[in-house]
Design a protein around this motif. Structure first.
Motif, PDB file in Angstrom:
ATOM      1  N   PRO A   1      41.139  36.444  42.598  1.00 36.42           N
ATOM      2  CA  PRO A   1      42.552  36.064  42.506  1.00 36.42           C
ATOM      3  C   PRO A   1      43.503  37.248  42.439  1.00 36.42           C
ATOM      4  CG  PRO A   1      41.220  34.679  41.073  1.00 36.42           C
ATOM      5  CD  PRO A   1      40.309  35.754  41.589  1.00 36.42           C
ATOM      6  N   ALA A   2      43.071  38.348  41.823  1.00 40.14           N
ATOM      7  CA  ALA A   2      43.956  39.498  41.671  1.00 40.14           C
ATOM      8  C   ALA A   2      43.976  40.396  42.892  1.00 40.14           C
ATOM      9  CB  ALA A   2      43.554  40.311  40.442  1.00 40.14           C
ATOM     10  N   SER A   3      42.808  40.597  43.514  1.00 38.28           N
ATOM     11  CA  SER A   3      42.728  41.576  44.599  1.00 38.28           C
ATOM     12  C   SER A   3      42.663  40.958  45.981  1.00 38.28           C
ATOM     13  CB  SER A   3      41.508  42.483  44.391  1.00 38.28           C
ATOM     14  OG  SER A   3      40.311  41.716  44.337  1.00 38.28           O
ATOM     15  N   GLY A   4      42.569  39.653  46.083  1.00 40.26           N
ATOM     16  CA  GLY A   4      42.573  38.989  47.381  1.00 40.26           C
ATOM     17  C   GLY A   4      41.212  38.946  48.046  1.00 40.26           C
ATOM     18  N   LEU A   5      41.219  39.074  49.376  1.00 37.95           N
ATOM     19  CA  LEU A   5      40.010  38.951  50.183  1.00 37.95           C
ATOM     20  C   LEU A   5      39.452  40.324  50.538  1.00 37.95           C
ATOM     21  CD1 LEU A   5      38.143  37.152  52.079  1.00 37.95           C
ATOM     22  CD2 LEU A   5      39.809  37.712  53.874  1.00 37.95           C
ATOM     23  N   TRP A   6      38.123  40.461  50.392  1.00 38.10           N
ATOM     24  CA  TRP A   6      37.437  41.700  50.755  1.00 38.10           C
ATOM     25  C   TRP A   6      36.373  41.388  51.805  1.00 38.10           C
ATOM     26  CZ3 TRP A   6      39.117  46.309  48.802  1.00 38.10           C
ATOM     27  CH2 TRP A   6      39.869  46.277  47.613  1.00 38.10           C
ATOM     28  N   ILE A   7      36.280  42.239  52.846  1.00 41.02           N
ATOM     29  CA  ILE A   7      35.269  42.084  53.885  1.00 41.02           C
ATOM     30  C   ILE A   7      34.601  43.433  54.124  1.00 41.02           C
ATOM     31  CG2 ILE A   7      34.825  41.493  56.299  1.00 41.02           C
ATOM     32  CD1 ILE A   7      37.261  39.692  56.219  1.00 41.02           C
ATOM     33  N   ALA A   8      33.263  43.454  54.160  1.00 43.55           N
ATOM     34  CA  ALA A   8      32.519  44.667  54.480  1.00 43.55           C
ATOM     35  C   ALA A   8      32.330  44.745  55.987  1.00 43.55           C
ATOM     36  CB  ALA A   8      31.171  44.659  53.778  1.00 43.55           C
TER      37      ALA A   8
END
Length: 223
Positions: free
Chosen positions: A152-159
């Protein structure tokens, strides 16, 4: 005399309460080694021969992604509390043989990315907002997407692991993409997994570098 009797009775009662509490603790096991087996609450909900991904949804439900019966491609089933119901997927799901499926803790949003290898075709990012699937504009080619996580704080992460150049992570937050490349890494390095630090904008990432039969793993922190 009456006061002494009352004090003695209080002490006896306190001792009995301690003993009862101690006995209750003993019944459930003080350590894992002597834990008491609880009544079984397990129920088999699905059996398949293909690969599976399970994503919890709000209200205790679940979405099930499976490759059973369709190669390449995925099928999606929704648990309605008593049975699995087929749910339609966009055609993009049929273009890759592997997807990494990640969901928010509440299950209210799901992100699906793929393929995992750079030679699997143009990568795609799909978003489920509880009503429909949408494809996000990524504009990258010959890049494998190996993990997707949300916070919720940092959003979406993709490797992301390109066919040439160093691996990197993409972050979508407040409608904007940012890219963070691993320092000193090259095409032989692959980001295997990522983990956002809950409630922050930090990220942990694990990589693997293979040279011959030797595999070296590194853990990075992005601050």
């Amino acid at each position: 005399m009456r006061k002494a009797t009352c004090v003695l009775a209080a002490l006896v009662l306190a001792g009995a309460c301690v003993l009862a509490a101690d006995t209750a603790l003993g019944r459930v096991g003080r350590t894992a080694d002597d834990a008491v087996e609880s009544a079984s609450r397990w129920t088999v909900r699905y059996t398949a021969q293909g690969r599976l991904r399970v994503v919890p949804t709000a209200g205790g439900g679940a979405l099930l992604f499976t490759t059973e019966g369709r190669r390449p491609g995925w099928s999606m089933l929704r648990w309605d509390g008593s049975s699995w119901k087929s749910a339609e997927l966009p055609t993009q799901f049929d273009k890759v043989s592997r997807l990494e499926v990640g969901g928010s803790p509440s299950g209210e949003t799901i992100w699906a990315v793929g393929p995992a290898w750079a030679d699997g075709g143009s990568p795609i990012v799909l978003h489920w907002d509880r009503t429909q699937w949408k494809q996000e504009s990524l504009n990258v080619v010959r890049t494998g997407l190996t993990a997707v996580r949300t916070d919720p704080a940092s959003g979406l992460w993709i490797a992301a692991n390109p066919s040439s150049g160093a691996p990197y992570v993409l972050n979508l937050r407040d409608g904007s993409w940012t890219r963070s490349t691993l320092p000193g890494a090259g095409p032989a390095d692959r980001i295997i997994d990522i983990a956002p630090a809950p409630g922050t904008t930090r990220l942990w990432a694990r990589t693997e570098h293979q040279r011959g039969d030797k595999i070296t793993s590194l853990v990075y922190e992005l601050r």
